[in-house]
Motif scaffolding. Sequence first.
Motif, mmCIF file in Angstrom:
data_model
loop_
_atom_site.group_PDB
_atom_site.id
_atom_site.type_symbol
_atom_site.label_atom_id
_atom_site.label_comp_id
_atom_site.label_asym_id
_atom_site.label_seq_id
_atom_site.Cartn_x
_atom_site.Cartn_y
_atom_site.Cartn_z
ATOM 1 N N ILE A 52 0.817 -1.212 0.000
ATOM 2 C CA ILE A 52 0.000 0.000 0.000
ATOM 3 C C ILE A 52 0.853 1.266 0.000
ATOM 4 N N ILE A 53 1.926 1.276 0.749
ATOM 5 C CA ILE A 53 2.729 2.498 0.831
ATOM 6 C C ILE A 53 3.278 2.881 -0.534
ATOM 7 N N ARG A 54 3.634 1.860 -1.328
ATOM 8 C CA ARG A 54 4.158 2.169 -2.659
ATOM 9 C C ARG A 54 3.058 2.690 -3.561
ATOM 10 N N ILE A 55 1.866 2.119 -3.416
ATOM 11 C CA ILE A 55 0.745 2.599 -4.212
ATOM 12 C C ILE A 55 0.452 4.044 -3.820
ATOM 13 N N LEU A 56 0.508 4.320 -2.523
ATOM 14 C CA LEU A 56 0.255 5.678 -2.038
ATOM 15 C C LEU A 56 1.247 6.657 -2.638
ATOM 16 N N VAL A 57 2.523 6.326 -2.558
ATOM 17 C CA VAL A 57 3.547 7.223 -3.102
ATOM 18 C C VAL A 57 3.404 7.342 -4.620
ATOM 19 N N ILE B 70 7.246 23.716 -6.713
ATOM 20 C CA ILE B 70 7.891 22.513 -6.164
ATOM 21 C C ILE B 70 6.859 21.748 -5.349
ATOM 22 N N TYR B 71 6.717 20.512 -5.676
ATOM 23 C CA TYR B 71 5.752 19.697 -4.948
ATOM 24 C C TYR B 71 6.461 18.549 -4.249
ATOM 25 N N PRO B 72 6.722 18.644 -2.961
ATOM 26 C CA PRO B 72 7.353 17.508 -2.292
ATOM 27 C C PRO B 72 6.339 16.391 -2.064
ATOM 28 N N LYS C 24 3.179 13.414 7.099
ATOM 29 C CA LYS C 24 3.587 14.807 7.323
ATOM 30 C C LYS C 24 5.073 15.061 7.143
ATOM 31 N N LYS C 25 5.809 14.015 6.802
ATOM 32 C CA LYS C 25 7.228 14.256 6.546
ATOM 33 C C LYS C 25 7.498 14.072 5.063
ATOM 34 N N ALA C 26 8.422 14.865 4.535
ATOM 35 C CA ALA C 26 8.772 14.701 3.131
ATOM 36 C C ALA C 26 9.520 13.387 2.944
ATOM 37 N N VAL C 27 9.179 12.677 1.905
ATOM 38 C CA VAL C 27 9.867 11.419 1.631
ATOM 39 C C VAL C 27 11.160 11.728 0.889
ATOM 40 N N THR D 265 14.202 11.804 -1.641
ATOM 41 C CA THR D 265 14.167 11.520 -3.078
ATOM 42 C C THR D 265 14.612 10.107 -3.388
ATOM 43 N N ASP D 266 15.620 9.658 -2.662
ATOM 44 C CA ASP D 266 16.126 8.301 -2.883
ATOM 45 C C ASP D 266 15.032 7.259 -2.728
ATOM 46 N N VAL D 267 14.261 7.434 -1.666
ATOM 47 C CA VAL D 267 13.214 6.456 -1.400
ATOM 48 C C VAL D 267 12.148 6.517 -2.495
ATOM 49 N N VAL D 268 11.819 7.738 -2.901
ATOM 50 C CA VAL D 268 10.817 7.879 -3.962
ATOM 51 C C VAL D 268 11.303 7.210 -5.240
ATOM 52 N N THR D 269 12.582 7.444 -5.559
ATOM 53 C CA THR D 269 13.139 6.814 -6.759
ATOM 54 C C THR D 269 13.094 5.301 -6.654
ATOM 55 N N ASN D 270 13.464 4.791 -5.470
ATOM 56 C CA ASN D 270 13.417 3.341 -5.295
ATOM 57 C C ASN D 270 12.019 2.792 -5.483
ATOM 58 N N ILE D 271 11.046 3.525 -4.958
ATOM 59 C CA ILE D 271 9.664 3.064 -5.100
ATOM 60 C C ILE D 271 9.265 3.042 -6.562
ATOM 61 N N ALA D 272 9.605 4.111 -7.287
ATOM 62 C CA ALA D 272 9.251 4.172 -8.704
ATOM 63 C C ALA D 272 9.905 3.043 -9.476
#
Lengths: 492, 489
Positions: free
Chosen positions: A360-365, A383-385, A390-393, A395-402
């Motif tokens: 679910i967390i990956r679907i959310l992101v 800029i859209y973080p 409530k915390k910014a994710v 970039t590394d983690v976002v890239t990994n998720i993608a």
Amino acid sequence: MTVNIKNSCYIIGIMIGILGICLVPSVIVAVIYGETPEAQALTITLLLCLVPAVIVYIINKIRKEKLTRIKARDGFFIVTAAWLLYSAITAIPFVVTDSIPDFIDAFFEMCSGYSTTGSTILTDVESLPKSMLFLRSFTHWLGGMGIIVFTTAVLPSIGIEGQMIAANETPGPTNDKIWARYTDNSRNLYTLYFVITIIETILLMLGGMSLYDSLVQTFGTVGTGGFSNYGDSIGHFHSLYIYWVITIFMMICGTNFNLYFVLFKRGINSMFQDDEFKMYISFYLTVSILASIDLIFKHHYSEGIAYSITSAFFHVASIMTTTGYALDDFDLWPTFAKMMLMLVFLTGASSSSTGGGPKIIRILVSLKLIRRGVSVKIHPNRIYPIKVNKKAVPTDVVTNIANFMFFYIAVLFIGWLLISIDGHDLVTSFTAALTCLGNVGPGFNEVGPVCNFSFFSPFSKLVMSFLMIAGRLELFTFFILLSRRYWNSNRA
Amino acid sequence: MTLIKKQLLRMLSLISIIEGVSMSLPMIVALKYEETRVFFSTMMIAAISVGIGLLIRGFVKPQPLKFKSRDAFLYLILSMFTAVFVASLPYFFSGEGYNYIDCWFEAASGWTTTNAYVIPSDDIPLSLAMWKSETCWMGGLVIIFLTISLFQKLGIGGQKSMSYEISGSEGEPVNQRLSHSLRMAVEIYGILTVLEFLMLLPSGNDPYFALLDTFSTVSTSGMVDVSAGGMSRVLTPYTEFVFTVFSFLSSINFIVYFMLLRGKPKAAFRNLEVRIYIVIILVSGLLVSMILAWQDPQHSVLASFGNGFMITVSFASTSGFKTEIIGAWPSFVKTLLMFLCLIGGCGFSTSSGIKVQRLVVLFFIVSRGFLKRIHPHMVKPIVIRNRTVSAERAASITSYTLLFFAFYILSTVLLSLDDLGLETTLAAPWAAITNTGMGFGAINTGFFGIFSHYGRLLLSFVMIAGRLDIYAFMVLFSRSFWDANRVTD
């Protein structure tokens, strides 16, 4: 910098020893039910498992330099090898006792067990000896929380290194832990897991199940696996109480286990502040309600509205948490309701739970990424973080998720293509690949809930076995072994 | 910020005029084949379209051509809706009694170069079939046109900034370069059209079919089926070969043609995207052909190879034409073909799908994922042939791909209300979003009439969204689009 094979083999050796010990409950069951050939086969396998463990232990004692020093990179190798070996070794008793005579079939079944998928090649489940069915379901229990996590809970000497390895096994994009020492973390997880297991067992017995049935069904629920000892799965029990107990426990085990520790420390409101949990629950309720409406309006069930609602909520929970239990043949459902199930096939359960799928967390992101993509087109300079809880994710983690999502789609398609060689229709091949990769269990059409996987070719069964393990290990842990740079990073 | 703007009106009126004028072709066909009702109604529609268009352009003065990104998206989607609306009118007023949604569907299917159909082939007059095909052709033209002019600015269309390649001599100012390039692109498309028509003339069929098929295949739409008035088309290996070749030619990156025309053949042959596309077609074609040859003893090996490559190019270019019943083909082949139309053709062509360029970048994104897990602290950008792919572009492609799949899944859920079974519910939006027009399950002939009117309307929007790279469609649903003062979203 290369992979440290010797030290890795030491740890694998120890883990095989632990597997041997895990066979003990099945031996006990065999003895209780007087299944002598099975008891013998299990005991022999048990002793065979202890041999490598003892050998590496002695070698370690003799050597000056201890073999426990491993690096993070070794973790990938250890986890993948351990999971494959566990499946292969546990298959041996089944082959030897003729319960599942074909080794590839048995390997498939064990991969399905440990990965908590729940797809079966058995055409007549109830003809197998009770101890064998017990072992089969017990693999769900072990694989659900993770065999590595189990090992690190049991063996403190593995300690910090264990954390690195376990990170490769724990489902989810980040490795949160609540306690400083990873061993504590594993112990607490397993304790919680144990407690949930006992509670459900008792509740099911209160519903009229025998202890044996209760344990088998509990293992399947708690590990979100899906094996049952009855051919008609949970539908066998004809009890709304039992259906709802299992539904609730499936959802409990599909939740992020770390949230339970947060719950103990800070109360239930903190659980509902978690973005992933909110999405998990709201998505579940929405999809279940929509499916119920469709089933009720189309008068699908002659048993009436109460059963229709139960069936919808049960099956959506079953697929979403990737358990795979069934009350009846949902392949007969109207298309919209089936599409609701298909939706939750694609999302999976929460991270750090025993469930599978993309999480679910990956679907959310991913959804947030999509929304950001659209917004950036309209306002290119803003800029859209991406924010979760409530915390910014980072970039590394976002890239990994993608790149996980893309790789997941790629593996799904390749698996689908390979399985389609067998010549079955599109929906069968596709949902077979989807269900194995997501560790769900049943699919649609020829792999629907009342069917089994026996008719596939050995090649397809092997493909599906690997899909199951790869999916459970979140893909990269498994496939990275195919990269030459992994084995020898001196390669440019 | 007002949304109805003068320049928008001028644009829409221009579309109206152009469509009105292009209706002269179906009028001529109607006249020739004595479809009098259609002739007169189409003439009326053409006259009104041109008339209203000229009127608006007369009253609304020309505006300087400047607009923001968000306006551009709105213009895009409204232009598409206008074009489809005007195109639906000849069907609706033809006297054949078609339901309006069906007319809208056919028009959308044409303009999006999908070429799915709901009006059965024995129920459609020859003139309207020609109109369908002509709208396909215009749809292809428009995409070529938009790719150079608008899509780059909006960051959609799947091709990286082409200003370097498109530029002619260095001394030209940008605007001139742009219009020069536009002209070249349109000319290339025109040349391909004329060439195919000439090659189809001697095929033994009526010139009507030569024109009909040229329009629909050179725009990678498919094949329009019609059997009115006792006329039918005979398919020979020669015609199939021509279809295949021209579908292929329209699906490669038009940059290649630019470079050839500029006398730089080496650069043309080095284009990475086209090379990868060709490899995909060769490998898939071989696989499909070999399986067909092995599985189907009725055809000769040569015929199997012909069929194999033809269907491979058909799907890879997102045309979606077929000459045989493919429903009974082996699953492996069907699955492979589905992947081909998902990947689609090259950027800057008439094909749709995710586009090969994006696929290449996606591959590198995934393989970098492996690298990062082995060396978590490494900083390594994606480099393709010594050119760095910017983080921005990688992010854009990531968002696009996720959006593509999310939109696909959403459309399958909405379509499932038609209750037609999983295979068809999964196959139809796939065929629509990739603008292929054909798939498997119950739509293996491209006939979408099995869906309810709701389903047909839904799929027409999916086709439009797929053609406009989904963003243009999705911006309509973004709140910050409608209210520029909104900060969050």
